[in-house]
Design a protein around this motif. Structure first.
Motif, mmCIF file in Angstrom:
data_model
loop_
_atom_site.group_PDB
_atom_site.id
_atom_site.type_symbol
_atom_site.label_atom_id
_atom_site.label_comp_id
_atom_site.label_asym_id
_atom_site.label_seq_id
_atom_site.Cartn_x
_atom_site.Cartn_y
_atom_site.Cartn_z
ATOM 1 N N UNK A 10 -7.186 89.154 -39.506
ATOM 2 C CA UNK A 10 -6.676 89.280 -38.140
ATOM 3 C C UNK A 10 -6.459 87.902 -37.529
ATOM 4 N N UNK A 11 -7.426 87.020 -37.707
ATOM 5 C CA UNK A 11 -7.285 85.683 -37.144
ATOM 6 C C UNK A 11 -6.096 84.946 -37.751
ATOM 7 N N UNK A 12 -5.869 85.125 -39.045
ATOM 8 C CA UNK A 12 -4.739 84.468 -39.697
ATOM 9 C C UNK A 12 -3.420 84.963 -39.101
ATOM 10 N N UNK A 13 -3.279 86.278 -38.968
ATOM 11 C CA UNK A 13 -2.049 86.842 -38.426
ATOM 12 C C UNK A 13 -1.801 86.353 -37.001
ATOM 13 N N UNK A 14 -2.841 86.327 -36.197
ATOM 14 C CA UNK A 14 -2.697 85.896 -34.807
ATOM 15 C C UNK A 14 -2.394 84.402 -34.713
ATOM 16 N N UNK A 15 -3.025 83.616 -35.586
ATOM 17 C CA UNK A 15 -2.744 82.180 -35.593
ATOM 18 C C UNK A 15 -1.311 81.906 -36.050
ATOM 19 N N UNK A 16 -0.820 82.679 -37.027
ATOM 20 C CA UNK A 16 0.564 82.532 -37.477
ATOM 21 C C UNK A 16 1.534 82.816 -36.336
ATOM 22 N N UNK A 17 1.274 83.852 -35.566
ATOM 23 C CA UNK A 17 2.129 84.164 -34.423
ATOM 24 C C UNK A 17 2.110 83.024 -33.408
ATOM 25 N N UNK A 18 0.935 82.481 -33.165
ATOM 26 C CA UNK A 18 0.841 81.362 -32.217
ATOM 27 C C UNK A 18 1.656 80.168 -32.711
ATOM 28 N N UNK A 19 1.621 79.913 -34.033
ATOM 29 C CA UNK A 19 2.420 78.824 -34.598
ATOM 30 C C UNK A 19 3.915 79.050 -34.360
ATOM 31 N N UNK A 20 4.318 80.302 -34.241
ATOM 32 C CA UNK A 20 5.713 80.643 -33.999
ATOM 33 C C UNK A 20 6.052 80.658 -32.508
ATOM 34 N N UNK A 21 5.085 80.343 -31.661
ATOM 35 C CA UNK A 21 5.325 80.351 -30.222
ATOM 36 C C UNK A 21 5.332 81.729 -29.614
ATOM 37 N N UNK A 22 4.703 82.680 -30.296
ATOM 38 C CA UNK A 22 4.701 84.080 -29.872
ATOM 39 C C UNK A 22 3.351 84.446 -29.267
ATOM 40 N N UNK A 23 3.374 85.136 -28.156
ATOM 41 C CA UNK A 23 2.160 85.671 -27.541
ATOM 42 C C UNK A 23 1.793 86.983 -28.227
ATOM 43 N N UNK A 24 0.528 87.161 -28.570
ATOM 44 C CA UNK A 24 0.077 88.367 -29.266
ATOM 45 C C UNK A 24 -0.869 89.167 -28.379
ATOM 46 N N UNK A 25 -0.762 90.484 -28.459
ATOM 47 C CA UNK A 25 -1.628 91.355 -27.660
ATOM 48 C C UNK A 25 -2.267 92.413 -28.572
ATOM 49 N N UNK A 26 -3.155 92.008 -29.473
ATOM 50 C CA UNK A 26 -3.791 92.985 -30.362
ATOM 51 C C UNK A 26 -4.690 93.947 -29.603
ATOM 52 N N UNK A 27 -4.672 95.195 -30.029
ATOM 53 C CA UNK A 27 -5.626 96.159 -29.494
ATOM 54 C C UNK A 27 -6.985 95.937 -30.145
#
Length: 260
Positions: free
Chosen positions: A200-217
């Motif tokens: 989960x942390x990897x996926x969220x960090x990858x999104x952050x690297x792309x400049x994307x805000x993530x809202x995981x449940x």
């Protein structure tokens, strides 16, 4: 808008939802996302009230459902949402889908009025394709602040992300863990093991690297805190390239009224 938020889709148990929101805010989250269709705005509002965090510090977003997108219905349903949430205004109000009663001119006339009346700080769109993003921008007086879409390592949405960047629209990722599918992606698992963190942390960090805000449940405290810890994870160029090279697509949200 904080780049990590708490998603609340399918969190409709009153006490569980209230506890999740309060726990997330007290752990350090400052972005909460809900929607009329989730049936939990009241519980989200109670969670915000329960947490020892000032309302002004919380970025709060909700969405107008497809059967409430006519001009009068937008105004009435948003007033109802604010009442349920227990707030005077929301930081971001989305059109949930370009479907149902969505008529750009009438829908966005109501959204602009809500901004003018200080009931909504920013307006957004959700599940909009590039041409619909352009049309929304042309129809509104207030700027389109964000487009919320399904986005994760198995659905990277490169074209849509690039288009939104070009038009000055933030991208927000729902289902950023592909509803748990990222836990079974070998590339993600290998990177998680390399850094000693969760997938989960990897996926969220990858999104952050792309400049994307993530809202995981997340509902339990451990998952809430694990997702939050992704802010401390720095992926290297090799990690990002490995995820970018994943050659599989898995869209998890695909209703019949979707625009694609």
């Amino acid at each position: 808008m904080p780049m990590l938020g708490l998603g609340t889709w399918k969190n409709d148990d009153p006490e569980a939802c209230t506890n999740a929101v309060a726990t997330a805010l007290e752990a350090g989250y400052r972005h909460i996302d809900t929607a009329q269709a989730y049936g939990n705005e009241e519980h989200v509002g109670r969670g915000i009230e329960r947490a020892d965090v000032p309302r002004d510090d919380v970025f709060l977003a909700t969405k107008v459902w497809i059967d409430r997108l006519a001009y009068d219905d937008v105004l009435a349903s948003t007033a109802e949402s604010l009442r349920k949430l227990g707030v005077n205004a929301v930081d971001l109000l989305y059109v949930h889908w370009p479907a149902g009663e969505y008529a750009p001119e009438d829908t966005f006339r109501a959204f602009d009025e809500l901004v003018d009346n200080e009931r909504v700080d920013r307006i957004g769109i959700s599940n909009f394709e590039p041409e619909q993003v352009d049309d929304a921008i042309d129809r509104t007086d207030a700027p389109i602040f964000a487009n919320q879409v399904e986005l994760h390592p198995l659905l990277p949405q490169e074209e849509l992300r690039a288009h939104c960047v070009d038009r000055g629209v933030e991208v927000v990722a729902y289902s950023p863990l592909a509803r748990g599918a990222v836990f079974d992606v070998p590339e993600v698992t290998e990177i998680a093991a390399k850094h000693g963190v969760s997938e989960a942390q990897v996926s969220l960090a990858w999104l952050r690297e792309k400049g994307v805000t993530a809202i995981p449940k997340a509902t339990g405290g451990s998952h809430i805190r694990d997702n939050l810890a992704s802010r401390d994870l720095s992926l290297d160029a090799e990690d990002v390239a490995a995820i970018d090279a994943i050659d599989r697509t898995d869209r998890r949200v695909d209703p019949g009224f979707a625009p694609w």
